[in-house]
Design an enzyme around this catalytic site. Structure first.
Site, PDB file in Angstrom:
ATOM      1  N   ASP A 187      -3.148  -0.657  -0.492  1.00  0.00           N
ATOM      2  CA  ASP A 187      -3.478   0.306  -1.365  1.00  0.00           C
ATOM      3  C   ASP A 187      -3.851   0.172  -2.606  1.00  0.00           C
ATOM      4  OD1 ASP A 187      -3.072   3.159   0.317  1.00  0.00           O
ATOM      5  OD2 ASP A 187      -1.710   1.732   0.799  1.00  0.00           O
ATOM      6  N   ARG A 188      -5.190   0.243  -3.219  1.00  0.00           N
ATOM      7  CA  ARG A 188      -5.297  -0.359  -4.563  1.00  0.00           C
ATOM      8  C   ARG A 188      -6.860   0.195  -4.831  1.00  0.00           C
ATOM      9  NH1 ARG A 188      -7.053  -6.562  -3.012  1.00  0.00           N
ATOM     10  NH2 ARG A 188      -8.349  -5.926  -1.226  1.00  0.00           N
ATOM     11  N   THR A 241      -7.856  -9.212   3.446  1.00  0.00           N
ATOM     12  CA  THR A 241      -9.027  -9.685   2.459  1.00  0.00           C
ATOM     13  C   THR A 241      -8.625 -11.006   2.131  1.00  0.00           C
ATOM     14  OG1 THR A 241      -7.359  -8.754   0.748  1.00  0.00           O
ATOM     15  CG2 THR A 241      -9.324  -7.335   1.591  1.00  0.00           C
ATOM     16  N   LEU A 247       0.789 -24.472   9.167  1.00  0.00           N
ATOM     17  CA  LEU A 247      -0.470 -25.639   9.406  1.00  0.00           C
ATOM     18  C   LEU A 247       0.376 -27.065   9.196  1.00  0.00           C
ATOM     19  CD1 LEU A 247      -3.053 -25.772  10.219  1.00  0.00           C
ATOM     20  CD2 LEU A 247      -3.807 -26.197   7.683  1.00  0.00           C
ATOM     21  N   LYS A 279     -11.074 -17.505  -4.166  1.00  0.00           N
ATOM     22  CA  LYS A 279     -10.547 -18.555  -4.145  1.00  0.00           C
ATOM     23  C   LYS A 279     -10.991 -19.833  -4.962  1.00  0.00           C
ATOM     24  CE  LYS A 279      -8.371 -20.447  -0.939  1.00  0.00           C
ATOM     25  NZ  LYS A 279      -7.103 -20.793  -0.774  1.00  0.00           N
ATOM     26  N   TYR A 330       7.931 -25.734  -2.354  1.00  0.00           N
ATOM     27  CA  TYR A 330       7.445 -26.133  -1.130  1.00  0.00           C
ATOM     28  C   TYR A 330       8.508 -26.802  -0.370  1.00  0.00           C
ATOM     29  CZ  TYR A 330       3.532 -25.927   2.037  1.00  0.00           C
ATOM     30  OH  TYR A 330       2.549 -25.754   2.922  1.00  0.00           O
TER      31      TYR A 330
END
Lengths: 349, 349
Positions: free
Chosen positions: A196-197, A172, A288, A344, A73
């Site tokens: 595509d999946r 998604t 953010l 999540k 990060y």
């Protein structure tokens, strides 16, 4: 969980000037998160005059938490460090000079701050924000990193009005789902691109239930101009990209502004010089953490209250899996995508 | 030239309501400019009440003129059409309602308008802007497309103050040379990138004479961080790109804003998602024609006067080759790069 619960009740008898001991997920060096992170017991810490001690209830494992542990990060935390940057808890005790907070209040970490993956967190009162007790804890725990990002990228780059259209990829993702729902609540249309999946039909169905106006797979859009698919929707006023590569190209096909807030494909963004010159393409980014350190963030708690209100009105929903801290390694594997696409992961203490 | 001169003097005796006949470079269809463009004699046209008839003196062959003939410009002119979009001339006659213009005045086409490659141009008085008679005609003829672009990209994207630094590629282009000189006149530093090529030392020397603070070839910067080269200069506040490909990557290495106004390499621009998110990279484009059609252009003549003042003060210089209209084909070949690197070709009538 059993261990944590028993220790917390056992320790209520401690002096109010000390926190209870805390069970924490700590990393001692940067590297592969499952190799460098351990669950340990932390000793009690002093609760100073302006400090609030919070018994944590839930804290998510966000991709940025994983990147921080990996040391990739842009801001590299000092080690050893307790993981986690957002979370919700119940006030356990307050310092003598604390005002406006009482034991039992439901609070979230705000602004975002380190060290949320533990059972008791002691921070200055300015680091906590009281939220309505009716808020589901899994949403209170996750309202800042993803939903606030969605709100900011919708509001900060172009002025959108009722009837306008936005286009996004990675639809998604939780930010993607939040964009759909916040846009819906403002009568803004969304054109959504997904990978595509296997299961893409179910994903389309799920996004349409959230309020998506159109959902296409990358292949559907690849060869064609998105205008064909717009039907009666106006051309997108702005695009949002959290993927990169070809998926980003699909978002920016229309020219105009595209905001990048993620790079899931790890592929770069490529655009012709003529699209900048003749189509007025404008590419920007959103982070953010950078926004949080700007003047614009002074009003951040009001925005969070707005988002939590949408949650309580059931206008903002996304899939979450609550996992006890004792299953930390499994949650980490799931959060890192080792077990395929997963909701999540939110640690529950 | 001889033909043109004799016809113009012969035709002074025509009615003042008619223009003299005009010798023009006309294209009848879109295609390879040398194949589709011809020099022809145009019949006299009516000079209406508010019309001004200008005996043209000079008009450049800009890359955008070539693209218009090829039909690859985003705005495709109707054919047949007289080429050329900017130029300077002397007023030959004025319509009865024209105010503020007299025969003999030096005027430029402003705003930019089609049909400048001919010996007599008749347009509404609103299309002409009077300029100081001391202005060298090769600069009056070329002041809008390149120098005004340079001024706008310096002023319209970030607020630059004395002591700031800008970085650019394609620095030997006329826009590049103008950026160096306008920046210099405002005590803004320039870091300039040029192609690796035979004669790059001479190009460096030439740009330094114009006021460039630093000049590097792409190879010099490729492997290294530009910061090493900055010396005492502050980091660039903005970058300008007219090349694309790797050369654009060198400009945006620092993050921040990069404005694309050309694509000489015909290669796209590629940037990582993380540079948008974590380095706040912002990629934009500039197209003079788009700017011209915006509200911002209402003040365009004041800007042009400012630039022509810099020219008269010898603070703005660039290389130009004046070519008689009779050598149009040669000038076209040179302008299209068929004879290697050449100065800007300006037709002289």
């Amino acid at each position: 969980m059993a261990l944590v619960r028993s220790s917390s009740s056992r320790l209520r008898s401690f002096s109010s000037l000390m926190s209870p001991p805390s069970t924490a997920a700590v990393y001692y060096q940067h590297g592969a998160p499952d190799a460098v992170t351990r669950i340990i017991e932390m000793p009690p810490t002093v609760v100073k005059e302006r400090h609030v001690c919070v018994k944590m209830l839930a804290s998510p494992i966000n991709p940025s938490d994983i990147n921080r542990i990996e040391g990739v990060y842009p801001v590299r935390p000092e080690v050893p460090a307790v993981g986690g940057y957002e979370g919700v808890g119940e006030i356990y005790s307050v310092g003598s000079q604390v005002e406006g907070f009482s034991p039992g209040d439901l609070v979230i970490s705000s602004p975002l701050t380190s060290g949320m993956w533990q059972t008791y967190v002691v921070k200055d009162q300015s680091m906590w924000h009281k939220v309505d007790k009716d808020t589901p804890i899994e949403y209170a725990a996750t309202i800042t990193v993803n939903p606030l990002s969605a709100l900011r990228i919708l509001e900060d780059f172009v002025t959108l009005k009722q009837g306008d259209t936005v286009v996004q990829n990675g639809s998604t993702s939780i930010v993607g789902q939040c964009i759909i729902q916040i846009a819906k609540s403002r009568k803004i249309n969304t054109v959504n691109i997904i990978r595509d999946r296997p299961g893409s039909d179910e994903a389309k169905e799920m996004l349409k239930k959230l309020g998506a106006d159109e959902v296409f797979t990358e292949t559907q859009l690849d060869a064609k101009n998105v205008k064909i698919f717009l039907g009666n929707l106006p051309e997108p006023s702005i695009g949002f990209n959290c993927v990169g590569g070809n998926s980003a190209s699909l978002v920016m096909k229309q020219g105009g502004t595209m905001v990048t807030y993620g790079g899931m494909s790890k592929k770069p963004i490529t655009a012709s010089t003529s699209s900048f010159i003749f189509k007025d393409l404008s590419l920007k980014g959103f982070w953010l953490q950078n926004w949080m350190s700007s003047d614009k963030a002074h009003d951040c708690r009001r925005m969070i209250d707005h988002l939590l209100e949408l949650v309580r009105e059931e206008k903002l929903r996304y899939e979450i899996e609550l996992v006890p801290l004792s299953d930390f390694k499994l949650a980490l594997d799931k959060a890192m995508g080792k077990l395929g696409s997963q909701p999540k992961q939110v640690l529950q203490f």
